[in-house]
Design a protein around this motif. Structure first.
Motif, PDB file in Angstrom:
ATOM      1  N   ASP A 178       0.715  -0.898  -0.072  1.00  0.00           N
ATOM      2  CA  ASP A 178      -0.137   0.040   0.159  1.00  0.00           C
ATOM      3  C   ASP A 178       1.013   1.182  -0.105  1.00  0.00           C
ATOM      4  O   ASP A 178       1.624   1.525   1.023  1.00  0.00           O
ATOM      5  N   ALA A 179       1.089   1.916  -1.134  1.00  0.00           N
ATOM      6  CA  ALA A 179       1.867   3.124  -1.404  1.00  0.00           C
ATOM      7  C   ALA A 179       1.467   4.060  -0.269  1.00  0.00           C
ATOM      8  O   ALA A 179       2.303   4.854   0.013  1.00  0.00           O
ATOM      9  N   LYS A 180       0.145   4.401   0.006  1.00  0.00           N
ATOM     10  CA  LYS A 180      -0.289   5.473   1.086  1.00  0.00           C
ATOM     11  C   LYS A 180       0.281   5.040   2.196  1.00  0.00           C
ATOM     12  O   LYS A 180       0.382   6.022   3.198  1.00  0.00           O
ATOM     13  N   LYS A 181       0.626   3.832   2.706  1.00  0.00           N
ATOM     14  CA  LYS A 181       1.234   3.615   4.040  1.00  0.00           C
ATOM     15  C   LYS A 181       2.815   3.745   4.023  1.00  0.00           C
ATOM     16  O   LYS A 181       3.491   3.447   5.131  1.00  0.00           O
ATOM     17  N   GLU A 182       3.293   3.835   3.026  1.00  0.00           N
ATOM     18  CA  GLU A 182       4.942   3.615   2.504  1.00  0.00           C
ATOM     19  C   GLU A 182       5.547   4.703   3.511  1.00  0.00           C
ATOM     20  O   GLU A 182       6.515   4.370   4.138  1.00  0.00           O
ATOM     21  N   GLU A 183       5.087   5.937   3.715  1.00  0.00           N
ATOM     22  CA  GLU A 183       5.927   6.717   4.539  1.00  0.00           C
ATOM     23  C   GLU A 183       5.758   6.172   5.936  1.00  0.00           C
ATOM     24  O   GLU A 183       7.002   6.515   6.524  1.00  0.00           O
ATOM     25  N   LYS A 184       4.829   6.047   6.463  1.00  0.00           N
ATOM     26  CA  LYS A 184       4.710   5.666   7.756  1.00  0.00           C
ATOM     27  C   LYS A 184       5.680   4.359   7.883  1.00  0.00           C
ATOM     28  O   LYS A 184       6.501   4.248   9.038  1.00  0.00           O
ATOM     29  N   ARG A 185       5.582   3.328   7.105  1.00  0.00           N
ATOM     30  CA  ARG A 185       6.265   2.221   7.263  1.00  0.00           C
ATOM     31  C   ARG A 185       8.068   2.459   7.281  1.00  0.00           C
ATOM     32  O   ARG A 185       8.669   1.904   7.915  1.00  0.00           O
ATOM     33  N   LEU A 186       8.204   3.462   6.370  1.00  0.00           N
ATOM     34  CA  LEU A 186       9.409   3.544   6.141  1.00  0.00           C
ATOM     35  C   LEU A 186      10.139   4.352   7.392  1.00  0.00           C
ATOM     36  O   LEU A 186      11.235   4.138   7.847  1.00  0.00           O
ATOM     37  N   ASP A 187       9.316   5.089   7.845  1.00  0.00           N
ATOM     38  CA  ASP A 187       9.572   5.773   9.103  1.00  0.00           C
ATOM     39  C   ASP A 187      10.185   4.906  10.159  1.00  0.00           C
ATOM     40  O   ASP A 187      11.071   5.024  11.257  1.00  0.00           O
ATOM     41  N   ARG A 188       9.185   3.890  10.566  1.00  0.00           N
ATOM     42  CA  ARG A 188       9.276   2.593  11.289  1.00  0.00           C
ATOM     43  C   ARG A 188      10.752   2.005  11.018  1.00  0.00           C
ATOM     44  O   ARG A 188      11.446   1.707  11.853  1.00  0.00           O
ATOM     45  N   TRP A 189      10.694   1.532   9.817  1.00  0.00           N
ATOM     46  CA  TRP A 189      11.953   0.705   9.372  1.00  0.00           C
ATOM     47  C   TRP A 189      13.316   1.403   9.760  1.00  0.00           C
ATOM     48  O   TRP A 189      14.245   1.034  10.326  1.00  0.00           O
ATOM     49  N   ARG A 190      13.336   2.988   9.436  1.00  0.00           N
ATOM     50  CA  ARG A 190      14.443   3.739   9.762  1.00  0.00           C
ATOM     51  C   ARG A 190      14.594   4.097  11.249  1.00  0.00           C
ATOM     52  O   ARG A 190      16.002   3.977  11.756  1.00  0.00           O
ATOM     53  N   LYS A 191      13.602   3.879  11.981  1.00  0.00           N
ATOM     54  CA  LYS A 191      13.729   4.221  13.541  1.00  0.00           C
ATOM     55  C   LYS A 191      14.267   2.930  13.924  1.00  0.00           C
ATOM     56  O   LYS A 191      15.502   2.954  14.867  1.00  0.00           O
ATOM     57  N   ILE A 192      13.995   1.559  13.500  1.00  0.00           N
ATOM     58  CA  ILE A 192      14.477   0.339  13.962  1.00  0.00           C
ATOM     59  C   ILE A 192      16.142   0.237  13.633  1.00  0.00           C
ATOM     60  O   ILE A 192      16.907  -0.219  14.468  1.00  0.00           O
ATOM     61  N   VAL A 193      16.335   0.495  12.443  1.00  0.00           N
ATOM     62  CA  VAL A 193      17.898   0.637  11.867  1.00  0.00           C
ATOM     63  C   VAL A 193      18.390   1.530  12.624  1.00  0.00           C
ATOM     64  O   VAL A 193      19.796   1.273  13.103  1.00  0.00           O
ATOM     65  N   LYS A 194      18.146   2.597  12.877  1.00  0.00           N
ATOM     66  CA  LYS A 194      18.643   3.764  13.871  1.00  0.00           C
ATOM     67  C   LYS A 194      19.217   3.240  15.060  1.00  0.00           C
ATOM     68  O   LYS A 194      20.237   3.316  15.867  1.00  0.00           O
ATOM     69  N   GLU A 195      18.203   2.738  15.618  1.00  0.00           N
ATOM     70  CA  GLU A 195      18.340   2.067  17.154  1.00  0.00           C
ATOM     71  C   GLU A 195      19.326   0.797  17.163  1.00  0.00           C
ATOM     72  O   GLU A 195      19.999   0.857  17.968  1.00  0.00           O
ATOM     73  N   ALA A 196      19.224   0.023  16.104  1.00  0.00           N
ATOM     74  CA  ALA A 196      20.225  -1.119  15.914  1.00  0.00           C
ATOM     75  C   ALA A 196      21.275  -0.573  15.815  1.00  0.00           C
ATOM     76  O   ALA A 196      22.424  -1.107  16.374  1.00  0.00           O
ATOM     77  N   ALA A 197      21.947   0.518  14.833  1.00  0.00           N
ATOM     78  CA  ALA A 197      23.134   0.859  14.710  1.00  0.00           C
ATOM     79  C   ALA A 197      23.543   1.593  16.293  1.00  0.00           C
ATOM     80  O   ALA A 197      24.684   1.559  16.274  1.00  0.00           O
ATOM     81  N   GLU A 198      22.788   2.159  16.923  1.00  0.00           N
ATOM     82  CA  GLU A 198      23.269   2.653  18.190  1.00  0.00           C
ATOM     83  C   GLU A 198      23.744   1.680  18.950  1.00  0.00           C
ATOM     84  O   GLU A 198      24.700   1.588  19.687  1.00  0.00           O
ATOM     85  N   GLN A 199      22.845   0.418  19.128  1.00  0.00           N
ATOM     86  CA  GLN A 199      23.021  -0.539  20.055  1.00  0.00           C
ATOM     87  C   GLN A 199      24.440  -1.316  19.718  1.00  0.00           C
ATOM     88  O   GLN A 199      25.162  -1.718  20.560  1.00  0.00           O
ATOM     89  N   SER A 200      24.634  -1.463  18.462  1.00  0.00           N
ATOM     90  CA  SER A 200      25.774  -2.092  17.918  1.00  0.00           C
ATOM     91  C   SER A 200      27.113  -1.282  17.697  1.00  0.00           C
ATOM     92  O   SER A 200      27.933  -1.856  17.187  1.00  0.00           O
ATOM     93  N   HIS A 201      26.894  -0.179  18.194  1.00  0.00           N
ATOM     94  CA  HIS A 201      28.156   0.827  18.109  1.00  0.00           C
ATOM     95  C   HIS A 201      28.766   1.146  16.629  1.00  0.00           C
ATOM     96  O   HIS A 201      29.659   1.145  16.538  1.00  0.00           O
TER      97      HIS A 201
END
Length: 275
Positions: free
Chosen positions: A118-141
């Motif tokens: 669903d392209a309409k939900k793309e921005e919301k999903r992208l924000d969630r994915w990028r937040k998960i990646v950011k937190e994982a990057a912080e955790q793994s130094h």
């Protein structure tokens, strides 16, 4: 020590301003006080030791006291292209892939993709994915936050194969070339990148480098299909575009496992797993 990835505009030379969720975490969760130290990264490779100077209601000010070396970034630039799986499997792939050292995540749509995109939900999903990646990057130094692209079509994904030195298609019907054999070719990529890094054009004459890693990292793309796998037609198209089809052993892996297994094998080959 807590590590935070901030937008580049949060850095004003040695002065740092922390806002948003990171400021909330420092103020409400960590109960930070002036004089406490944290690590701040700009997401592009710069990491500094910072001393907190002022704790406000919604933002925290700090001063950079020491530039830190990049020790969490691998010597290979690895992209994971994952056909959209069901549920939260992609979130697991992104979280664990970041911990293993992946530098880019590329969701894509293929013939057997079950998820209704669903392209309409793309921005919301992208924000969630990028937040998960950011937190994982912080955790793994990590020093750099991996990039997360918006979902691509199969044809758009094939065009990216020309941008990498090696594209690996994880294909369960591949009975000949296995990943272990294909990884022997990676040594040639590593030697090539090291040679290019040593040439005068790779660095400014008379300037000392701050790291022993090559300045030009080889790019490797790992392509993983959905729950139903890649079709024979797609496998042929990928090979025609330059990808190398390879198996991952005699056992059939789940879609969320295949990319992580391939990533771990490649990182091991590059000496990124402690060897």
């Amino acid at each position: 020590m807590q590590r935070y990835f901030l937008p580049p505009e949060g850095f004003e030379q040695d002065r740092i301003v922390i806002t948003g969720d990171d400021a909330h975490h420092l103020i409400r969760v960590m109960r930070a006080e002036p004089g406490d130290e944290v690590i701040c990264c700009d997401g592009l490779g710069r990491a500094v030791l910072a001393r907190l100077t002022e704790i406000g209601k919604t933002e925290v000010s700090a001063i950079a006291t020491q530039e830190l070396p990049q020790t969490g970034e691998p010597s290979v630039e690895l992209w994971i292209a994952q056909s959209l799986p069901k549920g939260d499997k992609l979130e697991t792939v992104m979280q664990k892939g970041t911990e293993l050292g992946a530098t880019r995540f590329i969701p894509f749509l293929s013939e057997r993709t079950v998820v209704q995109y669903d392209a309409k939900k793309e921005e919301k999903r992208l924000d969630r994915w990028r937040k998960i990646v950011k937190e994982a990057a912080e955790q793994s130094h990590r020093s750099v936050v991996p990039e997360v692209l918006a979902p691509l079509s199969w044809k758009a994904l094939l065009k990216l194969i020309g941008e990498v030195e090696l594209a690996v298609l994880c294909y369960e019907k591949e009975s000949g070339l296995q990943l272990r054999s294909l990884l022997r070719e990676i040594g040639d990529l590593r030697e090539k990148s090291a040679t290019e890094a040593a040439t005068p054009s790779a660095q400014t004459e008379g300037t000392a480098t701050s790291t022993s890693r090559p300045t030009k990292r080889p790019r490797i793309l790992v392509i993983v299909g959905p729950e139903g796998g890649i079709t024979e037609r797609e496998a042929e198209e990928a090979e025609q575009a330059g990808a190398r089809s390879t198996g991952l052993g005699p056992r059939i892996l789940r879609t969320e496992t295949a990319g992580m297994a391939a990533t771990a094998c490649i990182m091991y080959e590059y000496g990124e797993m402690g060897g």
